[in-house]
Design a protein around this motif. Structure first.
Motif, PDB file in Angstrom:
ATOM      1  N   MET A   1       0.850  -1.198   0.000  1.00  0.00           N
ATOM      2  CA  MET A   1       0.000   0.000   0.000  1.00  0.00           C
ATOM      3  C   MET A   1       0.882   1.244   0.000  1.00  0.00           C
ATOM      4  N   LYS A   2       0.527   2.220  -0.852  1.00  0.00           N
ATOM      5  CA  LYS A   2       1.309   3.441  -0.942  1.00  0.00           C
ATOM      6  C   LYS A   2       1.183   4.262   0.336  1.00  0.00           C
ATOM      7  N   SER A   3       2.337   4.761   0.839  1.00  0.00           N
ATOM      8  CA  SER A   3       2.314   5.557   2.059  1.00  0.00           C
ATOM      9  C   SER A   3       1.692   6.915   1.776  1.00  0.00           C
ATOM     10  N   PRO A   4       0.957   7.497   2.727  1.00  0.00           N
ATOM     11  CA  PRO A   4       0.291   8.779   2.489  1.00  0.00           C
ATOM     12  C   PRO A   4       1.307   9.919   2.399  1.00  0.00           C
ATOM     13  N   THR A   5       0.957  10.928   1.607  1.00  0.00           N
ATOM     14  CA  THR A   5       1.774  12.140   1.540  1.00  0.00           C
ATOM     15  C   THR A   5       1.395  13.031   2.714  1.00  0.00           C
ATOM     16  N   LEU A   6       2.376  13.376   3.538  1.00  0.00           N
ATOM     17  CA  LEU A   6       2.087  14.167   4.730  1.00  0.00           C
ATOM     18  C   LEU A   6       1.836  15.624   4.378  1.00  0.00           C
ATOM     19  N   PRO A   7       0.881  16.269   5.040  1.00  0.00           N
ATOM     20  CA  PRO A   7       0.686  17.707   4.841  1.00  0.00           C
ATOM     21  C   PRO A   7       1.869  18.472   5.439  1.00  0.00           C
ATOM     22  N   TYR A   8       2.126  19.656   4.897  1.00  0.00           N
ATOM     23  CA  TYR A   8       3.214  20.477   5.418  1.00  0.00           C
ATOM     24  C   TYR A   8       2.849  21.018   6.806  1.00  0.00           C
ATOM     25  N   SER A   9       3.830  20.946   7.730  1.00  0.00           N
ATOM     26  CA  SER A   9       3.612  21.474   9.079  1.00  0.00           C
ATOM     27  C   SER A   9       4.748  22.378   9.541  1.00  0.00           C
ATOM     28  N   LYS A  10       5.863  22.410   8.799  1.00  0.00           N
ATOM     29  CA  LYS A  10       7.010  23.249   9.149  1.00  0.00           C
ATOM     30  C   LYS A  10       7.530  23.956   7.895  1.00  0.00           C
ATOM     31  N   ASP A  11       7.986  25.201   8.083  1.00  0.00           N
ATOM     32  CA  ASP A  11       8.560  25.985   6.990  1.00  0.00           C
ATOM     33  C   ASP A  11      10.075  26.099   7.144  1.00  0.00           C
ATOM     34  N   LEU A  12      10.796  25.623   6.136  1.00  0.00           N
ATOM     35  CA  LEU A  12      12.244  25.793   6.055  1.00  0.00           C
ATOM     36  C   LEU A  12      12.531  26.802   4.950  1.00  0.00           C
ATOM     37  N   VAL A  13      13.265  27.855   5.265  1.00  0.00           N
ATOM     38  CA  VAL A  13      13.575  28.897   4.292  1.00  0.00           C
ATOM     39  C   VAL A  13      15.087  29.009   4.129  1.00  0.00           C
ATOM     40  N   LEU A  14      15.560  28.856   2.899  1.00  0.00           N
ATOM     41  CA  LEU A  14      16.967  29.049   2.561  1.00  0.00           C
ATOM     42  C   LEU A  14      17.114  30.432   1.945  1.00  0.00           C
ATOM     43  N   VAL A  15      17.867  31.294   2.599  1.00  0.00           N
ATOM     44  CA  VAL A  15      18.063  32.666   2.120  1.00  0.00           C
ATOM     45  C   VAL A  15      19.368  32.711   1.336  1.00  0.00           C
ATOM     46  N   GLY A  16      19.266  32.824   0.025  1.00  0.00           N
ATOM     47  CA  GLY A  16      20.447  32.847  -0.828  1.00  0.00           C
ATOM     48  C   GLY A  16      20.657  31.528  -1.541  1.00  0.00           C
ATOM     49  N   GLY A  17      21.211  31.613  -2.741  1.00  0.00           N
ATOM     50  CA  GLY A  17      21.446  30.420  -3.553  1.00  0.00           C
ATOM     51  C   GLY A  17      22.908  30.089  -3.683  1.00  0.00           C
ATOM     52  N   GLY A  18      23.685  30.283  -2.608  1.00  0.00           N
ATOM     53  CA  GLY A  18      25.118  29.978  -2.638  1.00  0.00           C
ATOM     54  C   GLY A  18      25.399  28.498  -2.813  1.00  0.00           C
ATOM     55  N   HIS A  19      26.695  28.156  -2.901  1.00  0.00           N
ATOM     56  CA  HIS A  19      27.099  26.782  -3.189  1.00  0.00           C
ATOM     57  C   HIS A  19      26.542  25.794  -2.171  1.00  0.00           C
ATOM     58  N   THR A  20      26.584  26.161  -0.888  1.00  0.00           N
ATOM     59  CA  THR A  20      26.089  25.249   0.144  1.00  0.00           C
ATOM     60  C   THR A  20      24.605  24.988  -0.025  1.00  0.00           C
ATOM     61  N   HIS A  21      23.834  26.035  -0.213  1.00  0.00           N
ATOM     62  CA  HIS A  21      22.392  25.869  -0.371  1.00  0.00           C
ATOM     63  C   HIS A  21      22.043  25.115  -1.647  1.00  0.00           C
ATOM     64  N   ALA A  22      22.807  25.324  -2.712  1.00  0.00           N
ATOM     65  CA  ALA A  22      22.553  24.580  -3.947  1.00  0.00           C
ATOM     66  C   ALA A  22      22.734  23.082  -3.714  1.00  0.00           C
ATOM     67  N   LEU A  23      23.770  22.721  -2.979  1.00  0.00           N
ATOM     68  CA  LEU A  23      23.997  21.310  -2.676  1.00  0.00           C
ATOM     69  C   LEU A  23      22.923  20.765  -1.740  1.00  0.00           C
ATOM     70  N   VAL A  24      22.487  21.573  -0.784  1.00  0.00           N
ATOM     71  CA  VAL A  24      21.404  21.138   0.103  1.00  0.00           C
ATOM     72  C   VAL A  24      20.120  20.911  -0.700  1.00  0.00           C
ATOM     73  N   LEU A  25      19.846  21.796  -1.644  1.00  0.00           N
ATOM     74  CA  LEU A  25      18.669  21.641  -2.504  1.00  0.00           C
ATOM     75  C   LEU A  25      18.715  20.316  -3.259  1.00  0.00           C
ATOM     76  N   ARG A  26      19.882  20.004  -3.788  1.00  0.00           N
ATOM     77  CA  ARG A  26      20.003  18.757  -4.550  1.00  0.00           C
ATOM     78  C   ARG A  26      19.791  17.544  -3.639  1.00  0.00           C
TER      79      ARG A  26
END
Length: 722
Positions: A1-26
């Motif tokens: 059985m497919k697991s349910p998709t959880l609703p969003y309950s927390k907001d994570l905000v990355l300010v800036g698209g530097g090298h570290t954040h780009a790698l975190v995004l990936r």
């Protein structure tokens, strides 16, 4: 059985698209944290990789090879990408301030915004020089200068490693282009101060090979259009002046209330600031326990620690991972041509093989963002009803107007409805609105909604508002009142409140700018975000309908076409971020002034889901005319033709193409059937079309005369040229 998709309950905000954040995004794209909504804030749709800048300046790389495409990366990660510059953090209210939009709330945030320069404070710098960062304007300015002919006069301010690398790259490029050059390097201290003597000696020798004039212990007094005056009154003649010195933290960090070190965010080994919910990384941060110089190698190696700690913080865990930077690292410095200098543990290496090593490292890093995985479609259940797979198709359903029901199916369903018996309501054939007469007042009323084509609710609201207002503007009416209809995916109550606040504040601003008031609406949870508006407009003059065009009237279009194919490609991860952001910017352009300028139109409509040909056919059928489209005159959005040539189509394209089955088959012709979201106005102009076009362009519209009405009733011909 497919697991349910959880609703969003927390907001994570990355300010800036530097090298570290780009790698975190990936990494997030590969393994997101269920229940966490990810938002990325960056001024541009791409983030340049600084390690390849000298190679680009020297001519070894193309401009595109330097860019990390944040639009594609965010799409893969399921993140909201907000194109804007952060200007502050309110740590009490836990929100990020971005110019021109509502504040963005967070539960956990991370800052990776790099550094800035204090060179613009020099007298004349802003008018006559350019900093090496941000990369975009610098790269364009250098390419423009390099393309000129004749002797070159170049000056660079800043004699650190970065300044020397850039100087050597510029010198090599000028030599490769056969331009004799006088190049000056100005440093207020000693050139390459702090670098090991062996490396410094080799780099100074390389500067000498290019006959670079060194000005050490020299302070800039003033920059003019002809050069630089130093404080000792020496004048350095220069046409192209670049600054690669004065790196400092961004000013707004001082207003955050976070602990700083010389302006940079002080962080612990867990990469947390003095506020435990705010992390920082890269050049904007200072590692208090283990101070290190500003270098990209640390930013890259912080990425896995930051990714893990963000997940643990959002999950409420206290066992955060510690980052331990290495004491030394391999420094690789470009020497202009395809040669480089390497240094580690006091040993120095030099030559083409070191450049190959540097190139391999740089290309391997960028490959992480070029070769992004494509999401595989879910396996269909079996057995299944006949035809279900064909309805689903082999690609994601488009958002915006690309998800509309086809024109033919819609027309057939509407034909089954009986005519209205109300005397005060007049349906306008072919239009998406009706004329309502109350006393002596004439109103038009319309409604429209869009399935979200972008995760950012503010951008989506602006697009949806302009899209709905298009029906009012197309009739020459003035927007009066609006109601909002909102469907959000299931969220926690707090995140739903945050999202509604962003949407409604934006909707109010859009409608107020158009002259209308938000008077109410309805909201609910559903499968996905949908934003719509019901709008009324006032007609001080008879409304412009579809039925007044006559043969000989010229056709004016106020916006380029191609948004459907671009957003379809974006859904599949195949569109360049710059194309996507440009298309979205066009969708947010108001047609209010265009509507006023086109007030003498004999017929007018807005170009939306049925494509340019579909909406032109509505004019033809209701005006008992035909039309000729001049294919090469129709303006196209950047990237639309390239994607059309690759065979990419919106999900609504096949139905739109049926409107004119004998139309020519070509990539450009196909775009005439491309569904548009918040597209331009299409107007038949009886007289003074050229004068009208000039007025539109003076207001900033990318308008064009694209054809004329003919006497061939219901027939549209598409010609390659006028």
């Amino acid at each position: 059985m497919k697991s349910p998709t959880l609703p969003y309950s927390k907001d994570l905000v990355l300010v800036g698209g530097g090298h570290t954040h780009a790698l975190v995004l990936r990494k997030w794209a590969m393994q997101p944290l269920p229940g966490a909504r990810l938002t990325v804030i960056n001024p541009a749709p791409t983030a340049p990789y600084s390690g390849m800048l000298p190679g680009f300046l020297a001519g070894h790389y193309s401009r595109e090879e330097l860019d990390i495409d944040l639009v594609r990366l965010a799409r893969l990660a399921g993140a909201r990408l907000i194109l804007g510059k952060a200007t502050g953090i309110d740590i009490q209210r836990k929100c990020i301030k971005v110019s021109g939009r509502p504040d963005i709330a967070f539960d956990t945030a991370s800052v990776d915004i790099g550094i800035t320069s204090d060179l613009p404070d020099l007298k004349g710098f802003t008018d006559f020089a350019i900093p090496a960062k941000p990369l975009g304007p610098f790269a364009q300015a250098w390419q423009n200068y390099l393309s000129k002919s004749g002797p070159a006069a170049v000056a660079l301010i800043g004699g650190g490693v970065a300044g020397v690398e850039i100087t050597l790259a510029l010198a090599h490029a000028l030599k490769s282009h056969g331009r004799a050059a006088k190049i000056h390097l100005i440093e207020r201290k000693s050139v390459l101060e702090g670098l090991r003597s062996a490396s410094k000696t080799k780099l100074l020798a390389r500067l000498s090979d290019f006959s670079v004039h060194l000005h050490e212990h020299s302070h800039v007094q003033e920059i003019t259009g002809s050069g630089i005056t130093l404080q000792n009154k020496e004048f350095v003649p220069a046409e192209f002046i670049c600054g690669a010195a004065g790196a400092r933290a961004q000013d707004w960090l001082t207003q955050t209330g976070l602990d700083l070190h010389e302006g940079f965010i002080a962080i612990s080994p867990t990469l947390q600031s003095s506020h435990p919910e705010i992390f920082a990384t890269g050049d904007c941060a200072h590692m208090t326990a283990t101070p290190r110089p500003k270098a990209g190698v640390y930013a890259v190696r912080q990425a896995p620690v930051l990714y893990e700690n963000l997940r643990r913080q959002l999950a409420g865990r206290g066992d955060l991972v510690l980052y331990s930077p290495q004491t030394d690292y391999l420094k690789l410095i470009s020497l202009g041509g395809k040669a480089a200098l390497g240094e580690r543990f006091g040993m120095v290496f030099q030559g083409p093989s070191i450049w190959k090593l540097k190139n391999h490292i740089d290309q391997s890093f960028m490959a992480k963002f070029r070769d992004l995985p494509v999401a595989k479609p879910e396996k269909l259940p079996s057995p299944r009803a006949l035809g279900a797979a064909e309805v689903l198709g082999d690609k994601p359903m488009c958002g915006g107007c690309g998800s509309k029901i086809g024109q033919s199916a819609l027309a057939r369903s509407l034909q089954t409805l009986p005519a209205t018996t109300r005397q005060d309501v007049t349906p306008l054939p072919g239009d998406d609105a009706a004329l309502i007469q109350t006393g002596g007042v004439k109103q038009v009323m319309t409604t429209d909604h869009l399935r979200a084509l972008v995760e950012d609710p503010v951008t989506m609201t602006r697009i949806a508002a302009n899209h709905a207002l298009g029906d009012i503007w197309a009739m020459g009416a003035l927007p009066q009142a609006a109601t909002a209809t909102l469907i959000l995916p299931r969220l926690s109550e707090l995140l739903a409140e945050r999202t509604l606040r962003e949407i409604m504040q934006t909707a109010h601003a859009c409608m107020a700018e158009a002259g209308a008031a938000i008077v109410g609406g309805h909201s609910s949870f559903g499968a996905e975000t949908t934003i719509g508006f019901g709008i009324t407009g006032l007609c001080n003059t008879p409304p412009i309908t579809l039925s007044g065009a006559q043969p000989g009237h010229h056709l004016i279009l106020t916006k380029p076409v191609g948004s459907g194919v671009i957003m379809a490609a974006d859904m599949q991860g195949l569109a360049k971020g710059a194309w996507v952001s440009n298309a979205m910017a066009h969708m947010q352009i108001s047609q209010a002034k265009a509507s006023q300028i086109l007030c003498q139109a004999s017929a007018m409509t807005d170009v939306t889901g049925f494509g340019l040909v579909g909406h032109l056919m509505n004019i033809c059928q209701n005006s008992n005319c035909g039309a000729t489209l001049w294919l090469d005159k129709v303006p196209l959005l950047d990237g639309a033709l390239v994607l059309s040539e690759q065979g990419i189509k919106s999900t609504l394209f096949p139905q739109n193409r049926e409107i004119l089955p004998k139309a020519p088959h070509s990539a450009r012709a196909d775009l005439m059937f491309d569904p548009q979201t918040a597209g331009g106005l299409l107007a038949a102009i009886p007289v003074n079309a050229e004068e009208t076009l000039e007025r539109l362009r003076a207001e900033g519209y990318e308008a064009a005369i694209i054809g004329e009405m003919t006497d061939q009733i219901g027939h549209i011909s598409i010609s390659e040229s006028t």
